[in-house]
Design an enzyme around this catalytic site. Structure first.
Site, mmCIF file in Angstrom:
data_model
loop_
_atom_site.group_PDB
_atom_site.id
_atom_site.type_symbol
_atom_site.label_atom_id
_atom_site.label_comp_id
_atom_site.label_asym_id
_atom_site.label_seq_id
_atom_site.Cartn_x
_atom_site.Cartn_y
_atom_site.Cartn_z
ATOM 1 N N GLU A 1 0.826 -1.225 0.000
ATOM 2 C CA GLU A 1 0.000 0.000 0.000
ATOM 3 C C GLU A 1 0.853 1.265 0.000
ATOM 4 O OE1 GLU A 1 -2.839 -0.358 -0.861
ATOM 5 O OE2 GLU A 1 -3.061 -2.470 -0.399
ATOM 6 N N GLY A 2 1.959 1.218 -0.703
ATOM 7 C CA GLY A 2 2.880 2.357 -0.772
ATOM 8 C C GLY A 2 3.936 2.213 0.297
#
Length: 567
Positions: free
Chosen positions: A427-428
């Site tokens: 998620e980044g």
């Protein structure tokens, strides 16, 4: 060691630290009374302790596997998921129009932390569905909402997020998956996606994929990306799974941790899909899902950290060694006590920040005020990065508390460290979170950051009357945050990026100091003791972080590539 839901901490944070009462005072969340919230926490905690937590170890020992095209899930996961879906926990914060509870995100965040602590591998399934639900609520057509949201909200079907491709990781704009119009309002989706969490499962009648792809007339980069809803089975007229769509799981990744969570390579071969939102605006729609997921992943780190802490504490209370203290157990040794106190203090700080973030999201949703939206946006990368950094550090330290037995799998300490390791990556990555903080979240010239800093100063000032020494130390740290932020917004982007990670870590350290100070003021003696440890021993780390941040990119590239490669 059985998991025990930290209900006392959540109640204290809601009542004394993050201000859930502000959320409940809005028309949108008026039903979130203290009694209702307490009942929800109690029921969710019971499910996590009794149903989900016992699945954690078996899920690690018996990973999900692909067998003749079917994803076979870990033992007991079907019953665990049934408890989640039948309890309504997938749709906690979702729109009641489609079957959701309509609860504040703050309450949902607490429940998600408990589920993550109990069994992260299984919790990933409803977390992805929650993100997809939010994306569809904001961007899908009424027809898609009516068909898919009730199924996703109830947990009958699950949802996924499909961004990454072999050549397109963090650089999403490099993706190649194609979408071609069918002429009837639907599209043919073709391409391959990797790292698809819960891409399929044998206990789910249908899985709904949100897929980023390019239309034939798409511009290069992220501006040419559209978002499509692609179900595993095409729904019939009565909304039941019908014909198999043109997609399949090619393989499952063999991973370091979260073995019970199937991480799929997905292949789309002229699969039928529906556009979500408008053409070429897919990233905006996907970011709705990703922001939800970033808060969720930060909480996952905290949850695994909490489970690792409880596990380490139980071991330290039982393990006899040496003659330190009266009990003879290692919890009386100074260094073990230091590790455990550090773990507990950091978990409280990270949990506080995540719930501050959730309150800002709820207030933005309930009021529509730009200042709350900015606050939520500012805190999201901090929550994600600090929460997962803390989770990893606590799980790592938990192995150390066990000593040699921590390196032996049968104690279970190693699993927490292996499971937590993914959270700073997906998620980044946390580096990307830090870059987002100093770039996108500072496009306002630091206005949102300075507004938060103003509030932090007021909290520190108010604490002087009863806790002068602690309040002064926190005040000084807040001033260092202000000065570093003032320096940061005057720099070019390269200098900002070079110091982004230490800046975020320093920011989080200061936020943690303020929440601990509030806890010392509002809580009993144990809260003050923990706050004193954090403020005296951990908060000073902000000085090094901010000094690093203010170094910018000066000297960063003096070491040549040959120097880096030299033995």
């Amino acid at each position: 060691m059985p998991y025990r839901a930290p209900l006392k901490d959540f109640r204290f944070l809601f009542d004394k630290i993050v201000g859930l009462d502000k959320v409940a005072a809005t028309d949108r969340y008026a039903e979130a009374t203290p009694d209702v919230v307490d009942q929800i926490l109690t029921e969710a905690g019971r499910m996590c302790e009794e149903v989900l937590a016992p699945l954690n170890w078996p899920g690690d020992r018996n990973p999900a596997r692909l067998e003749n095209g079917v994803v076979r899930t870990s033992p007991g996961f079907d019953e665990g998921y049934k408890a989640i879906s039948e309890g309504g926990w997938v749709g906690m914060a979702s729109d009641p129009e489609y079957g959701g509870m309509g609860l504040p995100m703050t309450v949902a965040t607490a429940v998600n932390e408990m589920m993550s602590a109990a069994c992260l591998s299984l919790q990933l399934c409803p977390m992805l569905s929650q993100g997809q639900i939010e994306a569809l609520e904001h961007h899908a057509s009424d027809e898609l909402k009516a068909l898919y949201l009730p199924k996703l909200t109830s947990g009958e079907w699950s949802g996924t997020m499909n961004l990454t491709e072999p050549q397109a990781g963090s650089d999403v704009g490099a993706l190649r998956t194609k979408a071609e119009p069918n002429g009837d309002g639907t599209y043919k989706i073709s391409g391959q996606k990797i790292y698809i969490t819960w891409g399929d499962a044998d206990f789910l009648p249908n899985v709904v994929h949100l897929v980023l792809a390019r239309l034939p007339d798409a511009a290069p980069g992220t501006k040419g990306i559209s978002l499509f809803l692609v179900p595993k089975f095409l729904p019939t007229e009565d909304g039941q799974p019908g014909e198999r769509n043109g997609l399949r799981v090619v393989s499952l990744e063999e991973k370091m941790g979260i073995h019970g969570s199937p991480t799929a390579v997905m292949e789309y071969d002229n699969a039928k899909g529906w556009l979500v939102g408008t053409e070429h605006k897919g990233m905006a729609a996907m970011f709705t899902m990703m922001n939800n997921a970033r808060l969720g992943v930060g909480v996952q780190g905290i949850g695994v950290g909490e489970r690792a802490y409880q596990h380490a504490l139980a071991y330290a209370l039982d393990r006899t060694q040496g003659k330190a203290g009266g009990s003879g157990t290692i919890v009386e040794h100074a260094d073990v006590r230091r590790m455990l106190t550090h773990m507990k203090a950091d978990l409280f700080a990270a949990r506080s920040i995540s719930l501050m973030n959730a309150v800002a999201i709820d207030m933005a949703t309930a009021t529509g005020e730009a200042s709350w939206k900015a606050r939520a946006a500012l805190l999201t990368p901090i929550t994600k990065a600090f929460g997962t950094d803390v989770g990893n550090a606590v799980a790592h330290e938990g192995v150390q508390v066990h000593g040699g037995m921590g390196f032996v799998e049968e104690t279970g300490a190693a699993q927490f460290s292996r499971d937590a390791r993914i959270t700073p990556i997906y998620e980044g990555t946390n580096g990307i979170q830090a870059m987002d903080l100093v770039a996108r979240k500072m496009m306002d010239g630091g206005e949102a950051a300075f507004a938060l800093i103003d509030e932090l100063e007021k909290t520190a000032e108010a604490a002087r009357s009863t806790h002068e020494d602690l309040a002064q130390k926190v005040w000084d740290a807040i001033q260092a945050l202000r000065e570093t932020t003032e320096w940061l917004v005057d720099q070019d982007m390269q200098s900002r990026f070079a110091g982004a990670v230490p800046y975020l870590r320093g920011f989080a350290r200061v936020l943690g100091g303020v929440t601990h100070l509030k806890a010392a003021v509002e809580g009993e003696s144990g809260r003050k003791a923990l706050a004193t440890f954090y403020i005296d021993r951990l908060l000073p780390e902000h000085e090094a972080h901010f000094a690093h941040a203010r170094g910018g990119d000066e000297g960063l590239y003096l070491l040549t590539l040959d120097d880096l490669a030299a033995a």
